[in-house]
Design a protein around this motif. Structure first.
Motif, PDB file in Angstrom:
ATOM      1  N   GLU A  63     -11.538  -6.437   8.493  1.00 54.53           N
ATOM      2  CA  GLU A  63     -11.863  -5.150   8.288  1.00 54.53           C
ATOM      3  C   GLU A  63     -11.403  -4.285   9.427  1.00 54.53           C
ATOM      4  O   GLU A  63     -10.955  -3.182   9.466  1.00 54.53           O
TER       5      GLU A  63
ATOM      6  N   PRO B 133      -5.643   3.197   5.335  1.00 50.71           N
ATOM      7  CA  PRO B 133      -6.529   4.008   5.014  1.00 50.71           C
ATOM      8  C   PRO B 133      -7.911   3.594   4.906  1.00 50.71           C
ATOM      9  O   PRO B 133      -8.008   2.452   4.114  1.00 50.71           O
ATOM     10  N   PRO B 134      -9.038   4.134   5.180  1.00 48.70           N
ATOM     11  CA  PRO B 134     -10.234   3.853   4.997  1.00 48.70           C
ATOM     12  C   PRO B 134     -10.711   3.335   3.801  1.00 48.70           C
ATOM     13  O   PRO B 134     -11.435   2.369   3.678  1.00 48.70           O
ATOM     14  N   ALA B 135     -10.629   4.174   2.890  1.00 46.35           N
ATOM     15  CA  ALA B 135     -10.881   3.930   1.549  1.00 46.35           C
ATOM     16  C   ALA B 135     -10.370   2.480   0.899  1.00 46.35           C
ATOM     17  O   ALA B 135     -11.011   1.969   0.170  1.00 46.35           O
ATOM     18  N   GLU B 136      -9.286   1.904   1.464  1.00 47.01           N
ATOM     19  CA  GLU B 136      -8.577   0.931   1.070  1.00 47.01           C
ATOM     20  C   GLU B 136      -9.053  -0.394   1.853  1.00 47.01           C
ATOM     21  O   GLU B 136      -8.794  -1.495   1.263  1.00 47.01           O
TER      22      GLU B 136
ATOM     23  N   THR C  11       2.028   6.375   4.034  1.00 53.70           N
ATOM     24  CA  THR C  11       0.974   7.346   4.837  1.00 53.70           C
ATOM     25  C   THR C  11       1.571   8.256   5.708  1.00 53.70           C
ATOM     26  O   THR C  11       0.818   8.854   6.295  1.00 53.70           O
TER      27      THR C  11
ATOM     28  N   TRP D  62      -8.522  -1.548  10.264  1.00 54.41           N
ATOM     29  CA  TRP D  62      -8.809  -0.144  10.741  1.00 54.41           C
ATOM     30  C   TRP D  62      -7.809   0.027  11.900  1.00 54.41           C
ATOM     31  O   TRP D  62      -7.402   0.900  12.182  1.00 54.41           O
TER      32      TRP D  62
ATOM     33  N   LYS E  60       0.869  -1.282   0.115  1.00 52.43           N
ATOM     34  CA  LYS E  60      -0.147   0.126  -0.147  1.00 52.43           C
ATOM     35  C   LYS E  60       0.776   1.177   0.158  1.00 52.43           C
ATOM     36  O   LYS E  60       2.086   1.337   0.609  1.00 52.43           O
TER      37      LYS E  60
END
Length: 269
Positions: free
Chosen positions: A115, A124-127, A5, A119, A2
């Protein structure tokens, strides 16, 4: 992997090893020194951590996961020192960890569990939805993704645990007895996944199953009485034994020979 961040994660790789320990000492409980003077360097690849019960394997894995603080020596993960009062939050985003026993909400579905763990790891929330779906598929639980955790067999729960460990595409993946409860076919699929993960990450697998290590790992670390006994390839481990040593295979005979030699030099467990 990913995208990074934080500014710290954008920096180029400047470290030689994903894991480096020098004179590492870690306590199990208040007094017992379960890891005692360990020197170890591990890079990208699948590394099998072998050793008898009480050798200190789980304590070492927990220290590598930053769940235990070193009592002495030095420990670096991904070029960052571990220990003291350092905030390891950014480092933990880059680690995947499956303990021998892990907790979960029984009413969660497999998807919700993975999920939720994504978190917690600050994916990242969208991923998160896509990352969770990929992780569930990689462990062969896509057809159970919307089943509640409480309905799963022990082997399926273990596979869900592996899914949460890889959901953040970790640079360091730590698995403590990951094949416990898996049937032979599931173990074969796990070996294939381990080889795949080891191409890009530093994977450390603690297990009692010598044959799993031989099939999936390019590097073997033998641990006894809190100390490093051997590090090398499966072929080198097999060559350490002989027909007079106990074991049903060359690997098991090499394993037993090295442990016997370690005990004769003064180690005990």
């Amino acid at each position: 992997m990913k995208p990074p961040t934080s500014a710290a994660e954008i920096a180029p790789k400047t470290y030689a090893w994903e894991i480096r320990a020098t004179g590492l000492r870690v306590r199990a409980g208040r007094t017992k020194m379960a890891v005692d003077g360990l020197d170890l360097s591990l890079g990208t690849g699948a590394h099998g951590l072998l050793g008898p019960n009480g050798a200190g394997k789980t304590t070492l894995i927990r220290a590598l996961a930053t769940a235990l603080r070193p009592a002495g020596g030095e420990l670096e993960l991904l070029g960052s020192p571990v220990g003291g009062r350092t905030d390891h939050r950014a480092l933990r985003r880059r680690i995947g960890y499956l303990p021998q026993e892990f907790g979960y909400y029984k009413r969660f579905t497999v998807r919700e569990f993975v999920e939720y763990m994504a978190w917690l790891k600050e994916v990242p929330p969208a991923e998160i939805p896509g990352a969770a779906q990929r992780a569930v598929e990689r462990v062969g639980l896509a057809d159970r993704a919307d089943h509640r955790m409480k309905t799963l067999s022990g082997g399926m729960v273990r596979r869900a645990g592996i899914a949460q460990a890889i959901v953040n595409d970790p640079d360091v993946l730590l698995l403590d007895e990951p094949t416990a409860g898996l049937d032979p076919a599931q173990r074969l699929r796990f070996r294939e996944l381990l080889q795949e993960l080891g191409r890009e990450s530093c994977v450390v697998v603690s297990t009692h199953l010598v044959e799993d290590v031989a099939a999936a790992c390019s590097d073997v670390v033998l641990f006894a009485a809190g100390r490093l006994v051997f590090q090398g390839t499966p072929d080198q481990l097999a060559a350490a034994g002989g027909p007079d040593h106990p074991g049903d295979s060359p690997l098991e005979r090499g394993y037993s020979a090295l442990l016997i030699n370690s005990e004769q030099r003064g180690g005990s467990w």
